[in-house]
Design a protein around this motif. Structure first.
Motif, PDB file in Angstrom:
ATOM      1  N   THR A 297       0.772  -1.317   0.035  1.00 56.66           N
ATOM      2  CA  THR A 297      -0.059  -0.108   0.023  1.00 56.66           C
ATOM      3  C   THR A 297       0.826   1.310   0.223  1.00 56.66           C
ATOM      4  O   THR A 297       2.003   1.315   0.310  1.00 56.66           O
ATOM      5  CB  THR A 297      -0.618   0.020   1.181  1.00 56.66           C
ATOM      6  N   ALA A 298       0.258   2.397  -0.289  1.00 61.36           N
ATOM      7  CA  ALA A 298       0.832   3.719  -0.403  1.00 61.36           C
ATOM      8  C   ALA A 298       1.571   3.899   1.031  1.00 61.36           C
ATOM      9  O   ALA A 298       2.530   4.529   1.070  1.00 61.36           O
ATOM     10  CB  ALA A 298       0.014   4.692  -0.650  1.00 61.36           C
ATOM     11  N   MET A 299       1.002   3.594   2.128  1.00 62.69           N
ATOM     12  CA  MET A 299       1.675   3.913   3.527  1.00 62.69           C
ATOM     13  C   MET A 299       2.988   3.025   3.503  1.00 62.69           C
ATOM     14  O   MET A 299       3.859   3.641   4.131  1.00 62.69           O
ATOM     15  CB  MET A 299       0.545   3.370   4.561  1.00 62.69           C
ATOM     16  N   GLY A 300       2.989   1.734   2.977  1.00 63.74           N
ATOM     17  CA  GLY A 300       4.203   1.192   3.162  1.00 63.74           C
ATOM     18  C   GLY A 300       5.319   1.856   2.181  1.00 63.74           C
ATOM     19  O   GLY A 300       6.629   1.661   2.563  1.00 63.74           O
ATOM     20  N   TRP A 301       5.101   2.099   1.144  1.00 60.69           N
ATOM     21  CA  TRP A 301       6.092   2.754  -0.032  1.00 60.69           C
ATOM     22  C   TRP A 301       6.431   4.106   0.648  1.00 60.69           C
ATOM     23  O   TRP A 301       7.408   4.474   0.300  1.00 60.69           O
ATOM     24  CB  TRP A 301       5.226   3.202  -1.338  1.00 60.69           C
ATOM     25  N   GLU A 302       5.723   4.581   1.609  1.00 57.64           N
ATOM     26  CA  GLU A 302       6.253   5.960   2.546  1.00 57.64           C
ATOM     27  C   GLU A 302       7.004   5.337   3.764  1.00 57.64           C
ATOM     28  O   GLU A 302       7.237   6.502   4.456  1.00 57.64           O
ATOM     29  CB  GLU A 302       5.098   6.813   2.663  1.00 57.64           C
ATOM     30  N   GLY A 303       7.070   4.143   4.088  1.00 56.75           N
ATOM     31  CA  GLY A 303       7.900   4.005   5.376  1.00 56.75           C
ATOM     32  C   GLY A 303       7.354   3.136   6.481  1.00 56.75           C
ATOM     33  O   GLY A 303       7.819   2.785   7.456  1.00 56.75           O
ATOM     34  N   GLN A 304       5.811   3.172   6.329  1.00 55.94           N
ATOM     35  CA  GLN A 304       5.289   2.375   7.261  1.00 55.94           C
ATOM     36  C   GLN A 304       5.151   0.953   7.270  1.00 55.94           C
ATOM     37  O   GLN A 304       4.680   0.591   5.986  1.00 55.94           O
ATOM     38  CB  GLN A 304       3.797   3.218   7.535  1.00 55.94           C
ATOM     39  N   PHE A 305       4.940   0.399   8.459  1.00 55.88           N
ATOM     40  CA  PHE A 305       4.623  -0.970   8.512  1.00 55.88           C
ATOM     41  C   PHE A 305       3.439  -1.192   9.338  1.00 55.88           C
ATOM     42  O   PHE A 305       3.139  -0.256  10.032  1.00 55.88           O
ATOM     43  CB  PHE A 305       5.910  -1.944   8.675  1.00 55.88           C
ATOM     44  N   ASN A 306       2.945  -2.593   9.292  1.00 55.43           N
ATOM     45  CA  ASN A 306       1.778  -2.944  10.179  1.00 55.43           C
ATOM     46  C   ASN A 306       1.884  -4.246  10.776  1.00 55.43           C
ATOM     47  O   ASN A 306       2.751  -4.948  10.415  1.00 55.43           O
ATOM     48  CB  ASN A 306       0.483  -2.464   9.633  1.00 55.43           C
ATOM     49  N   ILE A 307       0.952  -4.470  11.770  1.00 56.19           N
ATOM     50  CA  ILE A 307       0.838  -5.884  12.218  1.00 56.19           C
ATOM     51  C   ILE A 307       0.611  -6.817  11.221  1.00 56.19           C
ATOM     52  O   ILE A 307       1.191  -8.253  11.208  1.00 56.19           O
ATOM     53  CB  ILE A 307      -0.420  -5.831  13.476  1.00 56.19           C
ATOM     54  N   GLY A 308      -0.290  -6.418  10.095  1.00 54.65           N
ATOM     55  CA  GLY A 308      -0.259  -7.743   9.026  1.00 54.65           C
ATOM     56  C   GLY A 308       1.020  -7.787   8.356  1.00 54.65           C
ATOM     57  O   GLY A 308       1.253  -9.200   7.919  1.00 54.65           O
ATOM     58  N   GLU A 309       1.823  -7.036   7.869  1.00 48.38           N
ATOM     59  CA  GLU A 309       3.022  -7.136   7.255  1.00 48.38           C
ATOM     60  C   GLU A 309       3.969  -7.822   8.363  1.00 48.38           C
ATOM     61  O   GLU A 309       4.722  -8.920   7.858  1.00 48.38           O
ATOM     62  CB  GLU A 309       3.803  -5.936   6.908  1.00 48.38           C
ATOM     63  N   LEU A 310       3.922  -7.530   9.600  1.00 47.40           N
ATOM     64  CA  LEU A 310       5.050  -8.203  10.685  1.00 47.40           C
ATOM     65  C   LEU A 310       4.333  -9.684  10.793  1.00 47.40           C
ATOM     66  O   LEU A 310       5.199 -10.529  11.101  1.00 47.40           O
ATOM     67  CB  LEU A 310       4.909  -7.541  11.989  1.00 47.40           C
ATOM     68  N   CYS A 311       3.066  -9.870  10.779  1.00 42.58           N
ATOM     69  CA  CYS A 311       2.538 -11.402  10.845  1.00 42.58           C
ATOM     70  C   CYS A 311       3.010 -12.272   9.648  1.00 42.58           C
ATOM     71  O   CYS A 311       3.537 -13.405  10.061  1.00 42.58           O
ATOM     72  CB  CYS A 311       1.112 -11.156  11.062  1.00 42.58           C
TER      73      CYS A 311
END
Length: 445
Positions: A297-311
């Motif tokens: 997602t755009a949030m990831g392309w801008e440097g953010q990660f989340n619990i879904g990605e970490l899982c």
């Protein structure tokens, strides 16, 4: 992928719409819990199933997650429900559903904005079911309910001190000294961050880290008396540590504070799985923006990660990420932060959005799955990039494009999608305790 790379490719093709129509499996209404939940048996082999929501105030999303979770608990041995809520508030529910005795609290649960997010009839119905389900189980086998979030600074400090007052008064006195400079800010933690970052006050970082370390160093002594109570105290100490950092970091930018929050949520989930032991399996309820793989997602392309990605990184194919979406209806949301809840009309999805593609596919309710990344639907999805809508606790329809849409590659963001063409707002609870409800009923005021 940089965000700008998607701009000229963002479109919904007839091929994608046809594929969604062909592969979408029509669902019964979620109130037909057994029939609805049976469609999700295919995910029963996972260790973690993350269930999203496109808003924080849609009844169908809550009722669907309840039906899915019931099925995963009853048929597939899931033992943990972990939600996007504060740890102490969710602990009230945990006491209730696991038939624990009431414990002392600073105040009522789920009274911080947005109250309707968990204090609603849909959640209450699921919680009552879970209490009944646990009634015939041994204490060790009962399904637990926990919060993953970090916004409970004051209540978590209180929980740590209350625990130590009971088991080790000398350690409690030391904890009060460590928390002393943070305590005046416990009900206005954002002001603490401002005092440190903007006005140069000393931070309390070393003190809160030291308190967490003290609980961990003496874990064997504490666990001999009551392992569950010790674990709760440690998690509250971790919340205090994370919250202290969060309210400082939030002045450095949204990416840093977002990542700190989701890292804490993931760490809490991992701690729960470890605490429950071999064979523990968890269902997570959180917003799509937390559940879907941020890297897609755009949030990831801008440097953010989340619990879904970490899982996904930690559990691989044993983590299943399921998104939820809708076109129109009503939603419980505020017009601005800390403002009253309103029942707002959800605007029809934009033509360049995934939601519009699902609408054009023609299903009123559907489950669409593409865990097989080499399957025909996955290949078509992988060739598409479109907007996706995210409504949180605030909904601004007048600026919906800027406020609520972002670019995403759905094929990599989720493993499946639950679609409702038309949805309605959740129903908030009033403050009264139902007749006959036990003292531990978690939603009383």
């Amino acid at each position: 992928m940089p965000k700008d790379a998607t701009l000229h490719q963002r479109h919904i093709t007839p091929e994608l719409v046809a594929a969604l129509a062909r592969h979408g499996e029509p669902l019964p209404p979620p109130e037909e819990s057994e029939a609805f939940g049976a469609f999700f048996d295919r995910f029963g082999d996972a260790r973690v199933v993350l269930l999203g929501e496109a808003t924080h105030g849609t009844s169908e999303f809550y009722r669907a997650r309840a039906a899915i979770t019931r099925r995963l608990i009853e048929r597939h041995g899931f033992t943990i429900v972990a939600v996007e809520a504060d740890w102490p508030d969710a602990a009230r529910i945990d006491d209730y559903v696991r038939h624990h005795a009431a414990r002392p609290w600073r105040g009522p649960a789920f009274t911080r904005f947005p109250t309707w997010m968990w204090r609603n009839t849909e959640v209450a119905a699921f919680v009552d079911w879970l209490r009944g389900h646990n009634e015939g189980s041994t204490s060790a086998d009962r399904v637990s309910f926990h919060g993953l979030d970090i916004y409970s600074l004051g209540e978590s400090i209180h929980a740590v001190l209350t625990y130590l007052d009971r088991v080790n008064p000398e350690a409690a006195a030391a904890a009060r000294r460590r928390y002393a400079r943070l305590t005046p800010w416990q009900d206005q933690p954002a002001a603490y961050g401002s005092a440190v970052v903007v006005h140069g006050r000393d931070s309390c970082e070393d003190a809160v880290v030291a308190q967490l370390r003290e609980l961990l160093v003496h874990r064997l002594d504490y666990m001999r008396n009551d392992g569950e109570a010790w674990f709760d105290a440690v998690q509250n100490a971790r919340v205090v540590r994370a919250a202290e950092s969060y309210y400082r970091v939030m002045y450095q930018g949204s990416t840093e504070s977002w990542n700190l929050r989701d890292r804490h949520m993931f760490s809490t989930l991992q701690a729960l799985l470890a605490h429950r032991g071999d064979g523990a399996k968890a269902v997570v309820w959180a917003h799509n923006s937390h559940v879907g793989n941020a890297a897609a997602t755009a949030m990831g392309w801008e440097g953010q990660f989340n619990i879904g990605e970490l899982c996904r990184m930690a559990h691989g194919d044993e983590a299943v990420l399921i998104g939820f979406g809708t076109d129109t209806g009503t939603v419980a949301a505020a017009s601005d932060w800390d403002q009253p809840m309103e029942v707002k009309t959800v605007r029809p999805a934009r033509p360049d959005s995934y939601e519009h593609a699902f609408l054009r596919a023609g299903h009123d309710r559907a489950l669409t799955e593409w865990r097989n990344r080499k399957g025909p639907l996955a290949r078509i999805l992988q060739a598409s990039l479109a907007r996706e809508r995210a409504i949180g606790v605030v909904y601004r329809p007048e600026t919906e494009l800027q406020s609520h849409y972002f670019d995403a590659a759905l094929a990599e963001q989720f493993d499946a999608w639950v679609w409702f063409a038309h949805t309605a707002a959740v129903t908030p609870l009033d403050g009264g305790r139902p007749h006959g409800a036990p003292e531990t009923w978690p939603f009383g005021l």
